[in-house]
Design an enzyme around this catalytic site. Structure first.
Site, short mmCIF file in Angstrom:
data_model
loop_
_atom_site.label_atom_id
_atom_site.label_comp_id
_atom_site.label_asym_id
_atom_site.label_seq_id
_atom_site.Cartn_x
_atom_site.Cartn_y
_atom_site.Cartn_z
N THR A 120 0.82 -1.22 0.00
CA THR A 120 0.00 0.00 0.00
C THR A 120 0.86 1.27 0.00
O THR A 120 1.99 1.27 0.51
CB THR A 120 -0.91 0.01 1.25
OG1 THR A 120 -1.52 1.30 1.38
CG2 THR A 120 -0.13 -0.25 2.52
N TYR A 158 -2.45 -0.01 10.37
CA TYR A 158 -2.43 -0.53 8.99
C TYR A 158 -1.11 -0.22 8.31
O TYR A 158 -0.54 -1.07 7.62
CB TYR A 158 -3.61 0.10 8.23
CG TYR A 158 -3.72 -0.33 6.78
CD1 TYR A 158 -4.17 -1.60 6.45
CD2 TYR A 158 -3.39 0.55 5.74
CE1 TYR A 158 -4.30 -1.99 5.12
CE2 TYR A 158 -3.51 0.17 4.42
CZ TYR A 158 -3.97 -1.10 4.12
OH TYR A 158 -4.08 -1.49 2.79
#
Ligand SMILES: NC(=O)c1ccc[n+]([C@@H]2O[C@H](COP(=O)([O-])OP(=O)(O)OC[C@H]3O[C@@H](n4cnc5c(N)ncnc54)[C@H](O)[C@@H]3O)[C@@H](O)[C@H]2O)c1
Length: 339
Positions: free
Chosen positions: A125, A165
């Site tokens: 990501t 995250y």
């Protein structure tokens, strides 16, 4: 070729499995159905593609080892299983860590033992670069702009892990690259921006394009965090699946193994929330009524991927325009949500 997908009943996995099946590839799809939409995609894959999704929870090393021992002939692993929401990672950091960091480590260890020759693609990501508050940022009437990066952000940005995250995915991203350096595994990390398209069961805090399209289709009022000038580059799922296939075909000695690539639609396919809402109003006639709240914790004001490295080293190129991609997204969403 034999493919294995972890998290394969998710948005990206279901799309990839469908395309692989259509291309006549052998594809083993696994998931633990943590995400509610995964059960809907499991039904979709069974009904439309004849694919049965196998239960596999990557948090548990014994399950992962048993699975890869039984699938040691795998050629390509696309590791998609993940806790995908920044907000959920703050609320339940242990599930986030156990899935994204430990789960990825479990997959790598199982591959090292049972299938060391497999190609491994990891869906990482852009959050590995943190909230990017150190970059000079300007503001126009509809969007934030990074004037020092007109062509997007390159992989040379420092890794800056911040928030569950970001920490867990960043840890996994680093392990992916390190298993090339330490053990010779053929790994690639794709640091994805916003991927969108059909079969994406979005929530308020994850999958923003799909979520706002759904709000438009349902004519539902919704909330946004911040001014709406936050910008992301959009990459249609067809283009990401094409990239997975390019990686599957790379030569054994490719310099791409062990590398990370920023993967998105680039500057020409970027939109702010406000710009997306305007497009959804004018192109599809949606009302798009919202209220704005405070900005989301650690949200990047702008992320646009510079995809030069992926284009040069993977021989990949984005093909789907934002308008074409949105037409497909809206068509799927209308079939799904129109009352
Ligand atoms: N969609 C995007 O825009 C985007 C952007 C950046 C990164 N990513 C990454 O791509 C990957 C796939 O994302 P997606 O959009 O398809 O999300 P998704 O939520 O639709 O798919 C993830 C899948 O992983 C499964 N899963 C969760 N925990 C698991 C566990 N412990 N064991 C096995 N399976 C588990 C879920 O049930 C789900 O089906 C994720 O790792 C995500 O972090 C996605």
């Amino acid at each position: 070729m034999k493919w294995v997908l972890t998290g394969g009943a998710g948005f990206i996995g279901a799309n990839l499995a469908k395309r692989l099946k259509e291309a006549g590839e052998t594809c083993v799809v696994t998931d633990n159905f943590h995400r509610p939409g995964a059960r809907l995609n499991r039904e979709f894959l069974e009904k439309h593609c004849g694919i049965t999704v196998q239960y596999l929870d990557i948090r548990f090393a014994d399950q992962v080892n048993a699975f890869f021992e039984a699938n040691a002939d795998v050629d390509v692993v696309v590791h998609l299983a993940g806790q995908v929401s920044f907000v959920a990672s703050i609320e339940d950091p242990r599930y986030d860590f156990d899935t994204n960091a430990l789960g990825t480590f479990n997959v790598l260890e199982a591959l090292r033992r049972f299938a060391p020759g497999a190609r491994v693609v990891y869906s990482s990501t852009n959050k590995v670069y943190g909230d990017l508050t150190g970059l000079r940022c300007e503001e126009t009437a509809t969007r934030y702009v990074l004037p020092d990066y007109p062509n997007g952000l390159p992989e040379s940005l420092p890794i800056e892990l911040h928030g569950g995250y970001s920490c867990s995915k960043g840890t996994a991203d680093i392990y992916m690259r390190d298993y090339r350096a330490m053990y010779g595994l053929k790994t690639v990390s794709l640091r994805q921006s916003s991927i969108y398209g059909g079969n994406q069961y979005a929530t308020e805090d994850q999958g923003w394009v799909a979520y706002f399209v759904q709000m438009g289709v349902q004519n539902s009022p919704y909330r946004i965090s911040g001014t709406g000038k936050q910008v992301r580059d959009l990459l249609h799922i067809d283009d990401l699946c094409a990239c997975f296939r390019r990686i599957a075909e790379l030569p054994e000695d490719s310099a791409a193994w062990g590398q990370a690539f920023n993967m998105g639609g680039g500057a020409g396919s970027s939109l702010s929330l406000l710009e997306l809402f305007e497009k959804l109003r004018t192109r599809y006639g949606f009302t798009m009524t919202y209220t704005a709240g405070p900005p989301r914790l650690a949200d990047q004001k702008v992320f646009i991927a510079d995809t030069t490295k992926a284009r040069q080293m993977l021989g990949w190129k984005q093909q789907v325009s934002v308008d074409e991609g949105l037409d497909e997204m809206v068509q799927w969403s209308r079939a799904q949500w129109k009352r």
